[in-house]
Design an enzyme around this catalytic site. Structure first.
Site, PDB file in Angstrom:
ATOM      1  N   GLY A  43      14.003  -5.773 -38.697  1.00 21.88           N
ATOM      2  CA  GLY A  43      13.788  -4.338 -37.994  1.00 21.88           C
ATOM      3  C   GLY A  43      15.137  -3.862 -37.905  1.00 21.88           C
ATOM      4  O   GLY A  43      16.217  -4.385 -38.389  1.00 21.88           O
ATOM      5  N   GLY A  46      17.528  -6.738 -36.892  1.00 19.03           N
ATOM      6  CA  GLY A  46      17.539  -7.957 -37.890  1.00 19.03           C
ATOM      7  C   GLY A  46      18.302  -7.239 -38.983  1.00 19.03           C
ATOM      8  O   GLY A  46      19.220  -7.951 -39.509  1.00 19.03           O
ATOM      9  N   HIS A 267       3.434   2.872 -21.973  1.00 21.22           N
ATOM     10  CA  HIS A 267       3.892   4.242 -22.322  1.00 21.22           C
ATOM     11  C   HIS A 267       2.687   5.213 -22.014  1.00 21.22           C
ATOM     12  O   HIS A 267       1.640   5.183 -22.138  1.00 21.22           O
ATOM     13  CB  HIS A 267       4.117   4.357 -23.693  1.00 21.22           C
ATOM     14  CG  HIS A 267       4.935   5.437 -24.198  1.00 21.22           C
ATOM     15  ND1 HIS A 267       4.376   6.724 -24.153  1.00 21.22           N
ATOM     16  CD2 HIS A 267       6.132   5.636 -24.720  1.00 21.22           C
ATOM     17  CE1 HIS A 267       5.349   7.711 -24.461  1.00 21.22           C
ATOM     18  NE2 HIS A 267       6.611   6.747 -24.786  1.00 21.22           N
ATOM     19  N   ARG A 331       8.931   6.656 -17.863  1.00 21.13           N
ATOM     20  CA  ARG A 331       7.578   6.006 -18.617  1.00 21.13           C
ATOM     21  C   ARG A 331       6.621   5.380 -17.336  1.00 21.13           C
ATOM     22  O   ARG A 331       5.415   5.694 -17.162  1.00 21.13           O
ATOM     23  CB  ARG A 331       7.822   5.311 -19.745  1.00 21.13           C
ATOM     24  CG  ARG A 331       8.273   6.079 -20.727  1.00 21.13           C
ATOM     25  CD  ARG A 331       8.683   5.260 -21.882  1.00 21.13           C
ATOM     26  NE  ARG A 331       9.251   6.142 -22.941  1.00 21.13           N
ATOM     27  CZ  ARG A 331       9.497   5.627 -24.214  1.00 21.13           C
ATOM     28  NH1 ARG A 331       9.733   4.488 -24.428  1.00 21.13           N
ATOM     29  NH2 ARG A 331       9.988   6.476 -25.047  1.00 21.13           N
ATOM     30  N   HIS A 423       3.252  -0.398 -24.934  1.00 22.70           N
ATOM     31  CA  HIS A 423       4.244   0.123 -25.759  1.00 22.70           C
ATOM     32  C   HIS A 423       5.420  -0.851 -26.185  1.00 22.70           C
ATOM     33  O   HIS A 423       6.049  -1.223 -27.272  1.00 22.70           O
ATOM     34  CB  HIS A 423       4.722   1.455 -25.230  1.00 22.70           C
ATOM     35  CG  HIS A 423       5.723   1.930 -26.105  1.00 22.70           C
ATOM     36  ND1 HIS A 423       5.330   2.243 -27.388  1.00 22.70           N
ATOM     37  CD2 HIS A 423       6.797   2.457 -26.093  1.00 22.70           C
ATOM     38  CE1 HIS A 423       6.540   2.810 -28.136  1.00 22.70           C
ATOM     39  NE2 HIS A 423       7.287   3.023 -27.135  1.00 22.70           N
ATOM     40  N   GLU A 447      14.609  -6.010 -29.344  1.00 21.63           N
ATOM     41  CA  GLU A 447      13.446  -5.962 -28.493  1.00 21.63           C
ATOM     42  C   GLU A 447      13.064  -7.582 -28.028  1.00 21.63           C
ATOM     43  O   GLU A 447      12.540  -7.920 -27.076  1.00 21.63           O
ATOM     44  CB  GLU A 447      12.252  -5.319 -28.652  1.00 21.63           C
ATOM     45  CG  GLU A 447      11.162  -5.095 -27.942  1.00 21.63           C
ATOM     46  CD  GLU A 447       9.898  -4.457 -28.119  1.00 21.63           C
ATOM     47  OE1 GLU A 447       9.802  -4.009 -29.458  1.00 21.63           O
ATOM     48  OE2 GLU A 447       8.736  -4.476 -27.431  1.00 21.63           O
ATOM     49  N   LEU A 463      15.836   2.218 -30.020  1.00 22.28           N
ATOM     50  CA  LEU A 463      16.785   2.284 -31.131  1.00 22.28           C
ATOM     51  C   LEU A 463      18.016   2.061 -30.517  1.00 22.28           C
ATOM     52  O   LEU A 463      18.756   1.136 -31.608  1.00 22.28           O
ATOM     53  CB  LEU A 463      16.480   3.546 -31.662  1.00 22.28           C
ATOM     54  CG  LEU A 463      15.049   3.959 -31.898  1.00 22.28           C
ATOM     55  CD1 LEU A 463      14.780   5.161 -32.525  1.00 22.28           C
ATOM     56  CD2 LEU A 463      14.276   2.902 -32.708  1.00 22.28           C
TER      57      LEU A 463
END
EC number: 1.3.5.1
Lengths: 659, 256, 226
Positions: A43, A46, A267, A331, A423, A447, A463
């Site tokens: 991701g 990685g 979320h 959130r 989430h 994460e 992100l």
């Protein structure tokens, strides 16, 4: 109070990272060529790390369980990525991003890590744009920004509702470039099943080729886990079906501490559950809260259609409770407020577990602006709505389409129904400032680690963290370790440690196949999810958690005696893959409850019913709980707590207020 | 466990692995809810099969929100089924009627060999990207993001091309199993941006060469790929690729 | 040169070959239809025979004829080649394939339409071209030109032949309907401001050319022109 060392460099907060970068030991190019690094996960965290390390000259092996690195679940992130560019000239700065993130995380993250994150945030945008990531632009050709929850500046960069996809494809293209050049060996459809430790250091992994079922041994001077979050412990979450904790959990069982497992982000804007068949939940980007107003009827059990409820009978409860931030509160706050309303009987829809997200007011407002742009003065309501709908369509069209596709309702005409869903998981493997776990040579990024978001992550920060870790942090910090490893020759994989790790992995697979019970893997996963959601979800209590721990232990015993895994281990067998993952989720679930039970306070995503203010806001206990709870795995699924004290030297700790 | 009342007959392609022959196998399903996604309907089927002691159907899926590009079912003669602009995971059973017979096959192309049942190997796409679908910029080399203004129209067009999820529906539906929509989308995204200019003509040559080496078919401009693409990638990308390829081969002095 | 060779043997290169030869044939059809339309002057074929005479004797035209045949052969050769490659790209076909959901039948049937046209071409060449170039036209018209028009009238007295010609002109229409626009797409001549014009031109060209050609046997057979 700390009994673990986070290796935060000395000095002024603002200089720590700069100083670290200038003084970290380097590995010379010819040595890099002989040093092998294993990266698990492709991701944002990685792929960016794999590409960057290969660019630097290391020999890299990268693993993912999907059929292509491009499919990692980072791809599903919709809203955006934060960066302290201050392009909007609204007073943003590295310090403000740092401050917002610490505050958003409810003062449960490390100052030094978060400041570094804010510092490199600007480099990320530069790097991604250079890679050809098509971020949204203004007519002048410059980058556009939007607002996200928990901040008062516009610092979020985005690519329509597909920001994660575009950023991941950027990292993926950088990774593929290195694969094409032969500098990264890519192993798709491979799942890591064990970490191999030699003399206390991580020296490789055991992976299963998911197509053939073959168990493979891979050596690396260091191992990096960028394997994402563990939200699927709840069965229903916005995570991908394959997202799992297995790699991190196996590392945990080999000595890597697991930190703050109970910090879960629920979320607020997801599509509500529609039935028992539901296999996953779909997020509606937080960016919708820019233009959508959240409300429920003022009357209990109001069964009228949304359009039939007049304005003065609507309760815009976020605007009412939090006038300063309104619909853009963080959130955790928004989710709890929705749950509070639904629990009190004000929910909408068939299940009564939903609130409205209404775009009408802003559609009309946009319509007025558009009308005056095209010279229509005093436009009627219909014209406004028509023109405004076009604007909304341009901004959120893909999200509206997705909503319509899933629910069969037209969100342009009736308000969306939304409800909170699992989430993101702020907890993860404990890492020091260098992103190294408590196992030397074993790193964790994105994460999968616990590091930057404290007890609650702000929107558009995942992100940022994934790419910060992969592009700009790990490639430096890993040098500190590898520079001492240059004399270590590649260890042959017939070393007893590899053999033993392989036996462990094979043993588990064989056990699972041979139980031949009566219930499917999904059956157990759903039951685990139910326990977790009810007792360790949006709100938790001592009695509930104690009950959950008992229930999970019983479930674990039943799983290992009655699960049914069809097929054999020597073939593509998704049920076997799931079984292994669910087995790990069950153990993790227990630890999450233990952690939640231990934390006698409410903070961010962790809300203990016993600890709240009179207005129902989270009540922190900074005196006793300003620490990272890092759990060590002990024989027989037991856990020992280690504490890393959190020191706030640059920020005044206060109760979070979004009023 | 199901809540609905739809009865369906499924004809599903079952194939043990790439070395064995496959066949369509019939399954009856009852109690399907129109609110289920197509894949959730398959979850019900698999749960049934597991309970009966049979092997569940293997199919690719991951995000189940239409963005990862992993799901890939050829449903009643169309990739991702009867609805336009959706992936299989976003297709819901309300798009079918009670009593329907649904034929489900894997993507079929020489370049996408079947792995098992409905799962195919799409690594050819990765190799095409590895051949040139990137901008060669090492981490740390970048200039300030706003130092390079890009006209909004161009940036938007690049974004639209970049929306490709790499699912392979274009190859699956093309009567020639051509990959030109996929390849041209990546080439276009980078050709439209100023950052992509230095490698523009190298890129189109190397990516097309790799595409050909993978054994995809040739484009005959039927337009099926564009019509079936769940992300609405436009045929204009193929035209742009063709144009760039001609410039690369007949105008540019760089040969690869 | 190896660069060009490798360009033309690539998947896109082969498309260029189809496109370029296709455009060449499209241009030829305009000339062909134009000259043949002279019969509609209804002057007993006098003007038409002038045109035919010019076409048969002008050396540039004669040279062009070789190029035309070459273009045609390349177009056919490449089509067969591509078809074989495309079949190989999908060795296992679908049990159910719903092509009509996403594309026009004629765009998927260019091979079939092309084959029909090839059969037509053999008949057509035998009917007129072989006669005018090799076996010789038996009669001359009032101007002393070889009376190709007479040959035409004779051939188109056969209702079966007329029907075949008309039917095959329908397949020509569909072949052109896809081929015209397709050639532009292949060559990359694509521009949002001109796409509509190309599309319109493609439809009108295909229809007009096919109708003109189909009208000739019909007009002769029905005595619309004498």
């Amino acid at each position: 109070m700390s009994d673990i060392n986070s290796n935060i460099p000395e000095g002024e907060l603002t200089n720590k990272w700069t100083k670290f970068k200038s003084s970290v030991p380097l590995v010379n190019p010819s040595n890099k060529r002989t040093i092998e690094v294993i990266i698990v996960g492709s991701g944002l965290a990685g792929a960016s790390a794999a590409a960057t390390l290969a660019e630097m000259g290391y020999k890299v092996k990268c693993f993912c369980f999907q059929d292509s690195p491009r499919r990692a679940h980072s791809i599903a992130a919709q809203g955006g990525i934060n960066a302290a560019k201050n392009y909007q000239n609204d007073g943003d700065s590295v310090y403000r991003l740092f401050y917002d993130t610490i505050k958003g995380g409810d003062y449960r993250s490390r100052e030094a890590n978060v400041h570094r994150l804010a510092e490199v945030s600007t480099n990320i945008i530069d790097q991604c744009v250079a890679q050809g990531v098509p971020l949204a632009r203004e007519y002048g050709g410059l980058l556009d920004n939007r607002s996200f929850g928990g901040t008062q500046v516009q610092r979020t960069f985005y690519a329509a509702g597909q920001t994660g996809q575009q950023l991941l494809l950027g990292a993926y293209s950088a990774l593929e470039r290195q694969i094409g050049m032969g500098k990264v060996e890519m192993y798709t459809r491979h799942e890591m099943l064990e970490v191999v430790k030699i003399d206390g250091k991580a020296r490789g992994i055991i992976a299963r080729n998911l197509i053939t079922g073959e168990i493979e041994r891979h050596f690396g001077h260091a191992v990096v886990l960028g394997t994402g979050g563990y939200g699927n412990v709840f069965y229903l979450s916005t995570n991908a079906m394959g997202s799992n904790v297995t790699a991190a959990w196996k590392a945990h069982k080999q000595g890597a501490y697991f930190a703050n497992p109970c910090y879960t982000q629920i979320h607020p804007t997801c599509i509500p559950v529609s039935g028992d068949h539901q296999s996953k939940l779909t997020l509606m980007s937080e960016s919708l809260r820019n233009d959508g107003r959240i409300w429920v009827p003022k009357k209990k059990d109001d069964n009228r259609k949304a359009s039939e409820i007049p304005e003065d009978e609507r309760d815009y409860y976020l605007e009412r409770r939090y006038p300063a931030f309104g619909n853009l509160v963080p959130r955790d706050v928004a989710s709890r407020a929705a749950k509070e309303r639904c629990d009190a009987g004000y929910g909408v829809g068939a299940s009564k577990l939903a609130v409205y997200l209404d775009f009408k007011a802003n559609t009309e407002r946009y319509g007025k602006i558009e009308a005056s742009k095209s010279g229509i003065h005093n436009p009627d309501k219909e014209t406004c709505m028509r023109l405004g709908t076009e604007v909304i369509k341009a901004k959120y069209g893909n999200l509206f389409d997705m909503y319509a596709q899933i629910t069969g309702e037209n969100p342009y005409e009736t308000p969306m129904r939304i409800y909170p869903a699992v989430h993101y998981t702020m907890g993860g493997l404990w890492v020091d400032y260098n992103l190294m776990t408590s196992v030397p040579g074993l790193y964790c990024t994105g994460e999968a680690n616990f590091s930057d978001h404290g007890a609650n992550r702000l929107g558009a920060s995942a992100l940022m963290q994934g790419l910060a870790d992969g592009y700009f942090v790990l490639p430096y910090t890993i040098g500190a370790y590898l520079s001492k490893e240059i004399s270590v020759k590649a260890i042959p994989t017939d070393h007893p440690a590899f053999v033993e790790a392989e036996e462990r992995a094979k043993g588990i697979l064989n056990t699972l196949i041979n139980i031949k019970g009566t219930k499917s893997v999904d059956h157990f996963h759903k039951r685990l999810g139910h326990i977790m959601w009810e007792k360790c979800g949006m709100s938790r209590s001592e009695t509930g958690l104690k009950q959950a721990i008992e229930d999970i232990r019983a479930l674990r015993a039943e799983f290992w005696s009655n699960v049914k895994v069809p097929g054999i281990a020597e073939e593509l067998n998704p049920e076997l893959e799931k079984a292994g993952r669910v087995a790990d989720f069950i153990e993790l679930g227990e630890l999450m409850c233990i952690d939640a039970l231990n934390r006698n306070e409410s903070c961010g995503g962790h809300f203990r019913e016993e600890y709240q203010t009179e207005e129902g806001e989270a009540l922190r206990d900074d005196e006793d709980f300003a620490y990272v709870a890092a759990w060590e795995f002990k024989e027989g699924v037991n856990f020992e707590l280690h504490k890393e004290e959190l020191k706030f030297e640059n920020i005044k700790v206060a109760q979070r207020s979004y009023k | 466990m199901s809540t609905g009342n739809m009865n369906l007959t499924l004809k599903v392609w079952r194939q043990k692995n790439n070395n064995t022959k496959g066949a369509l196998v019939d399954y009856k399903l009852a109690g399907i809810s129109p609110d289920m996604s197509f894949l959730e309907m398959f979850d019900v089927l698999n749960e049934d099969l597991i309970t009966k002691g049979e092997e569940p159907v293997v199919f690719d899926h991951d995000c189940r929100e239409g963005i990862c590009g992993m799901c890939s079912m050829f449903i009643n003669g169309r990739p991702h089924g009867p609805k336009d602009l959706v992936t299989t995971c976003q297709l819901h059973m309300r798009s079918f009627k009670d009593g329907d017979t649904i034929v489900v096959e894997p993507w079929r192309a020489a370049a996408f060999p079947v792995v098992k049942d409905l799962t195919v190997d799409r690594s050819a796409f990765d190799r095409v990207i590895a051949a040139g679908g990137f901008i060669s910029v090492n981490t740390g080399n970048a200039q300030d993001a706003n130092s390079l203004p890009i006209p909004k129209m161009q940036a938007d067009a690049a974004f639209e091309a970049a929306a490709c999820i790499g699912c392979g529906a274009c190859v699956a539906t093309c009567k020639n199993a051509s990959a030109m929509l996929f390849v041209s989308a990546k080439i276009s995204q980078l050709a439209l941006l100023p950052q992509g200019q230095p490698e523009r003509y190298r890129r189109v040559q190397s990516m097309v060469a790799q595409m050909d080496a993978e054994g995809f078919g040739n484009c005959t401009n039927t337009g099926a790929c564009e019509a079936e693409c769940p992300k609405g990638i436009s045929l204009e990308n193929i035209a742009r690729m063709n144009r760039d390829f001609a410039s690369a081969k007949f105008v540019s002095e760089e040969t690869i | 040169m190896s660069g060009f060779g490798n360009a033309l043997s690539s998947s896109i290169g082969r498309k260029y070959v189809m496109g370029v030869t296709g455009i060449f044939l499209i241009l030829f059809l305009i000339v062909h239809a134009g000259i043949n339309s002279l019969i509609f002057l209804d002057d007993n074929g006098l003007t038409f025979n002038v045109g035919a005479h010019f076409m048969a004797t002008n050396w540039i035209i004669r040279a062009g004829e070789y190029v035309l045949f070459l273009g045609l052969l390349v177009h056919i050769y490449q089509a067969i080649n591509l078809t074989i490659q495309n079949k190989k790209a999908r060795p296992q076909t679908y049990a159910v394939y719903n092509g009509s959901a996403n594309s026009k039948w004629y765009s998927r049937s260019m091979g079939l339409l092309g084959t029909l046209l090839l059969i037509f071409l053999v008949i057509h060449l035998k009917d007129f071209w072989v006669v005018s170039r090799f076996t010789g036209i038996p009669t001359v018209d009032a101007n002393g030109h070889e009376d190709l028009y007479a040959v035409m009238r004779e051939k188109f007295h056969d209702p079966v032949r007329v029907a075949a010609y008309v039917l095959l002109m329908i397949s020509l229409c569909y072949h052109l309907l896809h081929g015209f626009a397709s050639a532009f797409q292949t060559m990359g001549w694509n521009h949002s401001k001109y796409n509509g014009i190309i599309k319109g031109a493609s439809v009108w060209y295909s229809i007009i050319i096919s109708i003109l050609f189909a009208l000739m046997p019909i007009a002769v057979y029905t005595g619309l022109i004498n």
